[in-house]
Design a protein around this motif. Structure first.
Motif, mmCIF file in Angstrom:
data_model
loop_
_atom_site.group_PDB
_atom_site.id
_atom_site.type_symbol
_atom_site.label_atom_id
_atom_site.label_comp_id
_atom_site.label_asym_id
_atom_site.label_seq_id
_atom_site.Cartn_x
_atom_site.Cartn_y
_atom_site.Cartn_z
ATOM 1 N N ILE A 45 -37.359 -14.284 -4.195
ATOM 2 C CA ILE A 45 -38.537 -13.464 -4.480
ATOM 3 C C ILE A 45 -38.181 -12.327 -5.427
ATOM 4 C CG2 ILE A 45 -40.203 -11.843 -3.488
ATOM 5 C CD1 ILE A 45 -40.921 -14.715 -2.932
ATOM 6 N N ILE A 46 -37.079 -11.642 -5.146
ATOM 7 C CA ILE A 46 -36.648 -10.515 -5.982
ATOM 8 C C ILE A 46 -36.392 -10.969 -7.413
ATOM 9 C CG2 ILE A 46 -34.749 -8.898 -6.389
ATOM 10 C CD1 ILE A 46 -34.519 -8.600 -3.329
ATOM 11 N N ILE A 49 -46.667 -12.554 3.041
ATOM 12 C CA ILE A 49 -46.807 -11.089 2.922
ATOM 13 C C ILE A 49 -46.767 -10.451 4.305
ATOM 14 C CG2 ILE A 49 -48.415 -9.227 2.329
ATOM 15 C CD1 ILE A 49 -49.294 -10.954 -0.066
ATOM 16 N N GLY A 50 -47.457 -11.065 5.261
ATOM 17 C CA GLY A 50 -47.444 -10.550 6.630
ATOM 18 C C GLY A 50 -46.061 -10.602 7.244
ATOM 19 N N LYS A 51 -45.324 -11.694 6.995
ATOM 20 C CA LYS A 51 -43.967 -11.836 7.536
ATOM 21 C C LYS A 51 -43.015 -10.815 6.901
ATOM 22 C CE LYS A 51 -44.260 -16.726 8.820
ATOM 23 N NZ LYS A 51 -43.667 -18.066 8.666
ATOM 24 N N PHE A 52 -43.199 -10.602 5.597
ATOM 25 C CA PHE A 52 -42.368 -9.612 4.916
ATOM 26 C C PHE A 52 -42.665 -8.212 5.443
ATOM 27 C CE2 PHE A 52 -40.005 -10.921 0.939
ATOM 28 C CZ PHE A 52 -39.855 -12.251 1.317
ATOM 29 N N VAL A 96 -30.182 -11.874 7.357
ATOM 30 C CA VAL A 96 -30.713 -10.939 8.360
ATOM 31 C C VAL A 96 -32.193 -10.672 8.097
ATOM 32 C CG1 VAL A 96 -30.570 -8.583 9.249
ATOM 33 C CG2 VAL A 96 -28.471 -9.858 8.779
ATOM 34 N N PHE A 97 -32.540 -10.487 6.820
ATOM 35 C CA PHE A 97 -33.943 -10.254 6.468
ATOM 36 C C PHE A 97 -34.785 -11.477 6.839
ATOM 37 C CE2 PHE A 97 -37.635 -10.497 3.740
ATOM 38 C CZ PHE A 97 -38.134 -9.202 3.766
ATOM 39 N N SER A 98 -34.309 -12.661 6.499
ATOM 40 C CA SER A 98 -35.055 -13.896 6.800
ATOM 41 C C SER A 98 -35.278 -14.050 8.297
ATOM 42 C CB SER A 98 -34.307 -15.111 6.258
ATOM 43 O OG SER A 98 -34.306 -15.111 4.844
ATOM 44 N N ALA A 99 -34.259 -13.708 9.085
ATOM 45 C CA ALA A 99 -34.397 -13.800 10.540
ATOM 46 C C ALA A 99 -35.464 -12.825 11.042
ATOM 47 C CB ALA A 99 -33.058 -13.503 11.209
ATOM 48 N N ALA A 100 -35.485 -11.604 10.479
ATOM 49 C CA ALA A 100 -36.478 -10.605 10.886
ATOM 50 C C ALA A 100 -37.879 -11.020 10.484
ATOM 51 C CB ALA A 100 -36.130 -9.253 10.264
ATOM 52 N N ALA A 101 -37.990 -11.773 9.374
ATOM 53 C CA ALA A 101 -39.292 -12.232 8.895
ATOM 54 C C ALA A 101 -39.674 -13.585 9.473
ATOM 55 C CB ALA A 101 -39.281 -12.309 7.372
ATOM 56 N N ASN A 102 -38.786 -14.162 10.274
ATOM 57 C CA ASN A 102 -39.013 -15.492 10.853
ATOM 58 C C ASN A 102 -39.202 -16.543 9.760
ATOM 59 O OD1 ASN A 102 -39.270 -17.362 12.939
ATOM 60 N ND2 ASN A 102 -41.484 -17.056 13.130
ATOM 61 N N ILE A 103 -38.275 -16.492 8.778
ATOM 62 C CA ILE A 103 -38.284 -17.450 7.670
ATOM 63 C C ILE A 103 -37.007 -18.284 7.759
ATOM 64 C CG2 ILE A 103 -38.268 -17.688 5.153
ATOM 65 C CD1 ILE A 103 -39.628 -14.947 4.994
ATOM 66 N N LYS A 104 -37.144 -19.580 7.587
ATOM 67 C CA LYS A 104 -35.996 -20.481 7.734
ATOM 68 C C LYS A 104 -35.001 -20.332 6.594
ATOM 69 C CE LYS A 104 -38.473 -23.965 10.444
ATOM 70 N NZ LYS A 104 -38.922 -25.369 10.510
ATOM 71 N N SER A 105 -35.485 -20.185 5.363
ATOM 72 C CA SER A 105 -34.581 -20.101 4.211
ATOM 73 C C SER A 105 -33.831 -18.772 4.213
ATOM 74 C CB SER A 105 -35.363 -20.245 2.905
ATOM 75 O OG SER A 105 -34.519 -19.996 1.805
ATOM 76 N N PRO A 106 -32.491 -18.783 4.262
ATOM 77 C CA PRO A 106 -31.724 -17.521 4.314
ATOM 78 C C PRO A 106 -31.760 -16.734 3.009
ATOM 79 C CG PRO A 106 -30.244 -19.390 4.116
ATOM 80 C CD PRO A 106 -31.609 -19.961 4.321
ATOM 81 N N ASN A 107 -32.055 -17.402 1.892
ATOM 82 C CA ASN A 107 -32.051 -16.733 0.586
ATOM 83 C C ASN A 107 -33.455 -16.542 0.014
ATOM 84 O OD1 ASN A 107 -29.239 -16.384 0.325
ATOM 85 N ND2 ASN A 107 -29.003 -18.500 -0.376
ATOM 86 N N GLU A 112 -51.060 -2.097 1.881
ATOM 87 C CA GLU A 112 -50.641 -1.579 0.576
ATOM 88 C C GLU A 112 -49.672 -2.549 -0.095
ATOM 89 O OE1 GLU A 112 -48.269 2.239 -1.434
ATOM 90 O OE2 GLU A 112 -48.866 2.308 0.690
ATOM 91 N N PHE A 113 -48.751 -3.103 0.696
ATOM 92 C CA PHE A 113 -47.801 -4.082 0.163
ATOM 93 C C PHE A 113 -48.542 -5.321 -0.334
ATOM 94 C CE2 PHE A 113 -44.657 -7.579 0.899
ATOM 95 C CZ PHE A 113 -43.727 -7.175 -0.037
ATOM 96 N N ARG A 114 -49.568 -5.745 0.401
ATOM 97 C CA ARG A 114 -50.359 -6.915 0.004
ATOM 98 C C ARG A 114 -51.025 -6.674 -1.359
ATOM 99 N NH1 ARG A 114 -52.235 -10.852 3.118
ATOM 100 N NH2 ARG A 114 -51.810 -9.628 4.993
#
Length: 388
Positions: free
Chosen positions: A72-73, A84-87, A56-67, A100-102
């Motif tokens: 990253i964690i 960083i922008g996608k996150f 779900v997070f990957s979809a919201a960030a428009n990232i192909k890898s689901p994990n 701030e996150f950047r």
């Protein structure tokens, strides 16, 4: 003034009873923030038709890898500027939060100590700026705290032959401050009543202490000033010759009692240096301004589950009443520089003359005392904790 922020690499525990989203400004490690964010989203989505997961997070960030978030964690991957922008988008951040996150990502991922210090300084300044905008820090309180330029200009009043005009000050400050910064610092010091111009001679003089009411200063502002002054020390390491500065480091394993004893002794050393310098400046002007940063801080966590060693009784031959009185005197004389130990850095910030090395006292061996003086030292010294 206590530091209520989470430890390095640790975030706030998330209770299932009252779900509260993690606050980015509480963190000094972006991976821990992401871990707590994911934990919060998982728990808050329990019982819903679509439980929150890495995909779900990957979809919201428009990232192909689901994990991708999981990697990253766990520290298996680093975040690039694009990511960083996608996150930021997936985390629901606005523009300021994404910035701030950047900065937090850059600080966490930096391996060179100089880079980490630079990003830490930027992160601190950004967070103070946000708190000013939101009203979390009162504008009047902010204006009470001098920045590093004002702090040094204030000290330059005790320096021989200083002309307090913008061009002269910029040269003495080695070009580290712009003309606007210098003019604003002078105006701020004048308007606040910290300095004054003698009506007869035209000479600039100190009017009062810069920290008459330190208890009113927000922690974030104290940290901001401390980081600025410490960063000058980092610059001095690369810019000044060894004959013009004194840098020392000491890495050691301590018990809690030994730590409290050394901290107390270093506070006393700082008080003594400040007292001697004040007396000397009453007799004659100084030749240049130096910045003395003394730092004692943990670089590891204690190992969990181990039995604590017996408390060592330090060799401090001081009565309780004397310790309390001394601690309060230290609090009154304290300048907002982080409580002390190794490394010790005496960094020149305005040119002329040579440097007197600052000595770092080594911890003394403990002797047989009837009471635990170290714990008394910790209690008494809490009065000087305004600039922790």
């Amino acid at each position: 003034m206590q530091n209520n922020h989470p430890e390095f690499s640790k975030g706030k525990e998330i209770s299932t009873g009252s779900l509260v989203p993690p606050v980015l400004s509480d963190y000094m490690n972006y991976r821990q923030f992401l871990a707590d964010f994911y934990k919060f989203k998982r728990q808050s989505s329990k019982g819903s038709l679509r439980a929150y997961n890495y995909a779900v997070f990957s979809a919201a960030a428009n990232i192909k890898s689901p994990n991708y978030l999981k990697m990253i964690i766990e520290g298996k991957r680093n975040l690039s500027d694009d990511m960083i922008g996608k996150f930021g988008k997936a985390l629901g951040f606005n523009k300021e939060q994404t910035e701030e996150f950047r900065l937090l990502v850059q600080f966490t991922q930096a391996t060179d100590p100089a880079d980490r210090n630079m990003y830490l300084k930027k992160l601190s300044e950004h967070r103070v700026g946000v708190k000013l905008k939101t009203g979390e820090i009162d504008r009047k309180s902010f204006e009470k705290v001098p920045n590093w330029v004002a702090w040094i200009i204030y000290a330059m009043i005790d320096q021989e032959g200083v002309a307090f005009d913008t061009a002269a000050l910029k040269k003495l400050l080695r070009g580290k401050a712009s003309e606007d910064e210098i003019e604003n610092a002078l105006a701020s010091l004048m308007n606040s009543g910290d300095i004054r111009r003698d009506e007869v001679t035209g000479e600039i003089k100190k009017a009062r202490s810069l920290t008459e009411s330190p208890e009113d200063i927000p922690v974030a502002l104290v940290r901001k000033l401390q980081s600025q002054l410490m960063y000058l020390g980092l610059e001095s390491l690369y810019q000044d010759q060894p004959t013009e500065r004194e840098f020392g480091t000491l890495t050691m394993s301590l018990t809690k009692a030994e730590f409290e004893e050394i901290k107390f002794k270093l506070r006393q050393m700082r008080k003594a240096i400040n007292k001697d310098n004040s007396i000397a400046r009453m007799k004659s002007k100084g030749e240049r301004v130096y910045q003395l940063n003394i730092q004692l801080f943990p670089v590891t966590n204690a190992v969990e589950g181990l039995e604590k060693a017996p408390v060592i009784q330090p060799a401090l031959d001081v009565k309780i009443e004397e310790m309390v009185e001394t601690a309060f005197e230290a609090a009154q004389a304290a300048a907002p520089v982080e409580e002390v130990a190794a490394p010790v850095a005496a960094a020149p910030v305005a040119p002329t003359a040579s440097v007197a090395p600052a000595a770092t006292p080594a911890p003394t061996a403990s002797n047989n005392k009837s009471s635990n003086v170290s714990s008394l030292a910790a209690t008494a010294a809490s009065a000087a904790d305004l600039f922790r």
